[in-house]
Design a protein around this motif. Structure first.
Motif, PDB file in Angstrom:
ATOM      1  N   ALA A 190     -20.606 -31.570 -27.455  1.00 44.30           N
ATOM      2  CA  ALA A 190     -19.606 -30.508 -27.645  1.00 44.30           C
ATOM      3  C   ALA A 190     -18.423 -30.706 -26.706  1.00 44.30           C
ATOM      4  CB  ALA A 190     -20.236 -29.136 -27.431  1.00 44.30           C
ATOM      5  N   ARG A 191     -18.693 -31.061 -25.459  1.00 46.91           N
ATOM      6  CA  ARG A 191     -17.590 -31.313 -24.507  1.00 46.91           C
ATOM      7  C   ARG A 191     -16.780 -32.535 -24.917  1.00 46.91           C
ATOM      8  NH1 ARG A 191     -20.536 -31.137 -18.995  1.00 46.91           N
ATOM      9  NH2 ARG A 191     -22.307 -30.633 -20.260  1.00 46.91           N
ATOM     10  N   LEU A 192     -17.459 -33.570 -25.379  1.00 43.09           N
ATOM     11  CA  LEU A 192     -16.762 -34.775 -25.812  1.00 43.09           C
ATOM     12  C   LEU A 192     -15.872 -34.484 -27.022  1.00 43.09           C
ATOM     13  CD1 LEU A 192     -16.285 -37.829 -25.648  1.00 43.09           C
ATOM     14  CD2 LEU A 192     -18.302 -38.124 -27.088  1.00 43.09           C
ATOM     15  N   VAL A 193     -16.394 -33.789 -27.993  1.00 37.34           N
ATOM     16  CA  VAL A 193     -15.612 -33.434 -29.183  1.00 37.34           C
ATOM     17  C   VAL A 193     -14.438 -32.541 -28.793  1.00 37.34           C
ATOM     18  CG1 VAL A 193     -15.678 -32.134 -31.349  1.00 37.34           C
ATOM     19  CG2 VAL A 193     -17.471 -33.787 -30.834  1.00 37.34           C
ATOM     20  N   ALA A 194     -14.664 -31.584 -27.906  1.00 32.75           N
ATOM     21  CA  ALA A 194     -13.580 -30.698 -27.464  1.00 32.75           C
ATOM     22  C   ALA A 194     -12.484 -31.487 -26.767  1.00 32.75           C
ATOM     23  CB  ALA A 194     -14.128 -29.618 -26.546  1.00 32.75           C
ATOM     24  N   ALA A 195     -12.869 -32.487 -25.973  1.00 34.44           N
ATOM     25  CA  ALA A 195     -11.872 -33.309 -25.281  1.00 34.44           C
ATOM     26  C   ALA A 195     -11.045 -34.127 -26.272  1.00 34.44           C
ATOM     27  CB  ALA A 195     -12.557 -34.225 -24.278  1.00 34.44           C
ATOM     28  N   LEU A 196     -11.683 -34.557 -27.358  1.00 37.07           N
ATOM     29  CA  LEU A 196     -10.985 -35.380 -28.343  1.00 37.07           C
ATOM     30  C   LEU A 196     -10.177 -34.567 -29.347  1.00 37.07           C
ATOM     31  CD1 LEU A 196     -13.801 -37.977 -29.082  1.00 37.07           C
ATOM     32  CD2 LEU A 196     -11.737 -38.333 -27.712  1.00 37.07           C
ATOM     33  N   THR A 197     -10.638 -33.371 -29.690  1.00 32.82           N
ATOM     34  CA  THR A 197      -9.996 -32.607 -30.762  1.00 32.82           C
ATOM     35  C   THR A 197      -9.227 -31.382 -30.285  1.00 32.82           C
ATOM     36  OG1 THR A 197     -11.952 -31.252 -31.154  1.00 32.82           O
ATOM     37  CG2 THR A 197     -11.767 -33.310 -32.406  1.00 32.82           C
ATOM     38  N   GLY A 198      -9.437 -30.973 -29.060  1.00 28.27           N
ATOM     39  CA  GLY A 198      -8.770 -29.772 -28.573  1.00 28.27           C
ATOM     40  C   GLY A 198      -9.433 -28.518 -29.107  1.00 28.27           C
ATOM     41  N   PRO A 199      -8.699 -27.428 -29.224  1.00 30.22           N
ATOM     42  CA  PRO A 199      -9.301 -26.149 -29.600  1.00 30.22           C
ATOM     43  C   PRO A 199      -9.782 -26.075 -31.045  1.00 30.22           C
ATOM     44  CG  PRO A 199      -6.923 -25.930 -29.377  1.00 30.22           C
ATOM     45  CD  PRO A 199      -7.286 -27.315 -28.911  1.00 30.22           C
ATOM     46  N   GLU A 235     -16.596 -25.024 -42.799  1.00 33.91           N
ATOM     47  CA  GLU A 235     -15.734 -25.217 -41.634  1.00 33.91           C
ATOM     48  C   GLU A 235     -16.459 -26.109 -40.640  1.00 33.91           C
ATOM     49  OE1 GLU A 235     -12.608 -24.975 -39.263  1.00 33.91           O
ATOM     50  OE2 GLU A 235     -12.597 -23.638 -40.986  1.00 33.91           O
ATOM     51  N   PHE A 236     -15.710 -26.990 -40.006  1.00 37.42           N
ATOM     52  CA  PHE A 236     -16.309 -27.777 -38.934  1.00 37.42           C
ATOM     53  C   PHE A 236     -16.740 -26.852 -37.814  1.00 37.42           C
ATOM     54  CE2 PHE A 236     -13.696 -31.158 -40.846  1.00 37.42           C
ATOM     55  CZ  PHE A 236     -14.697 -32.086 -41.038  1.00 37.42           C
ATOM     56  N   ARG A 237     -17.835 -27.195 -37.161  1.00 38.36           N
ATOM     57  CA  ARG A 237     -18.320 -26.427 -36.011  1.00 38.36           C
ATOM     58  C   ARG A 237     -18.601 -27.389 -34.869  1.00 38.36           C
ATOM     59  NH1 ARG A 237     -23.624 -27.551 -35.416  1.00 38.36           N
ATOM     60  NH2 ARG A 237     -24.770 -28.113 -37.287  1.00 38.36           N
ATOM     61  N   PRO A 238     -18.600 -26.880 -33.651  1.00 36.70           N
ATOM     62  CA  PRO A 238     -18.905 -27.742 -32.522  1.00 36.70           C
ATOM     63  C   PRO A 238     -20.355 -28.225 -32.580  1.00 36.70           C
ATOM     64  CG  PRO A 238     -18.090 -25.595 -31.785  1.00 36.70           C
ATOM     65  CD  PRO A 238     -18.279 -25.525 -33.258  1.00 36.70           C
ATOM     66  N   PRO A 239     -20.636 -29.411 -32.056  1.00 35.54           N
ATOM     67  CA  PRO A 239     -22.024 -29.875 -32.004  1.00 35.54           C
ATOM     68  C   PRO A 239     -22.879 -28.955 -31.140  1.00 35.54           C
ATOM     69  CG  PRO A 239     -20.495 -31.647 -31.448  1.00 35.54           C
ATOM     70  CD  PRO A 239     -19.708 -30.389 -31.515  1.00 35.54           C
ATOM     71  N   ALA A 240     -24.168 -28.883 -31.446  1.00 34.43           N
ATOM     72  CA  ALA A 240     -25.085 -28.050 -30.663  1.00 34.43           C
ATOM     73  C   ALA A 240     -25.369 -28.657 -29.293  1.00 34.43           C
ATOM     74  CB  ALA A 240     -26.387 -27.851 -31.432  1.00 34.43           C
ATOM     75  N   ASN A 241     -25.353 -29.962 -29.188  1.00 31.39           N
ATOM     76  CA  ASN A 241     -25.596 -30.643 -27.921  1.00 31.39           C
ATOM     77  C   ASN A 241     -24.414 -30.395 -26.981  1.00 31.39           C
ATOM     78  OD1 ASN A 241     -25.159 -32.972 -26.044  1.00 31.39           O
ATOM     79  ND2 ASN A 241     -27.153 -33.587 -26.868  1.00 31.39           N
ATOM     80  N   PRO A 242     -24.657 -29.829 -25.781  1.00 29.02           N
ATOM     81  CA  PRO A 242     -23.554 -29.498 -24.878  1.00 29.02           C
ATOM     82  C   PRO A 242     -22.696 -30.702 -24.487  1.00 29.02           C
ATOM     83  CG  PRO A 242     -25.584 -28.476 -24.131  1.00 29.02           C
ATOM     84  CD  PRO A 242     -25.944 -29.378 -25.259  1.00 29.02           C
ATOM     85  N   LEU A 243     -23.308 -31.846 -24.273  1.00 25.41           N
ATOM     86  CA  LEU A 243     -22.537 -33.040 -23.892  1.00 25.41           C
ATOM     87  C   LEU A 243     -21.637 -33.479 -25.052  1.00 25.41           C
ATOM     88  CD1 LEU A 243     -21.910 -35.249 -21.867  1.00 25.41           C
ATOM     89  CD2 LEU A 243     -23.867 -36.528 -22.749  1.00 25.41           C
TER      90      LEU A 243
END
Length: 87
Positions: free
Chosen positions: A37-46, A27-35
């Motif tokens: 992670a925020r960028l990926v969350a903004a692009l992919t949503g939940p 399963e894809f997981r969020p990146p460990a780097n907080p910055l």
């Protein structure tokens, strides 16, 4: 996959897998780097905000599988390995 359907899917995997067969879920997981992670969350949503271990942790043993191991891979992937007990 919607959270409400995960248990049904794991139980179906158990049903169709032969005794002694192995299960691998990646399963894809969020990146460990907080910055990042925020960028990926903004692009992919939940979709990329959950951790696979949190999503699948209890469902695999509840379906009857024996959990073998779980971990993270370097490229934003988490995995869970399990085995259906031999008959």
């Amino acid at each position: 996959m919607p959270a409400a359907d995960r248990g049904t899917a794991i139980r179906e995997m158990f049903r169709v897998l032969r005794p002694g067969g192995r299960l691998l879920i990646a399963e894809f997981r969020p990146p460990a780097n907080p910055l990042l992670a925020r960028l990926v969350a903004a692009l992919t949503g939940p979709a990329m905000q959950q951790n696979a271990h949190d999503l699948l942790g209890d469902l695999i043993p509840q379906a009857g599988f024996l959990a073998l191991d779980a971990g993270d891979l370097p490229v934003m992937l988490s995995y869970v390995r399990a085995r259906r007990p031999a008959a």
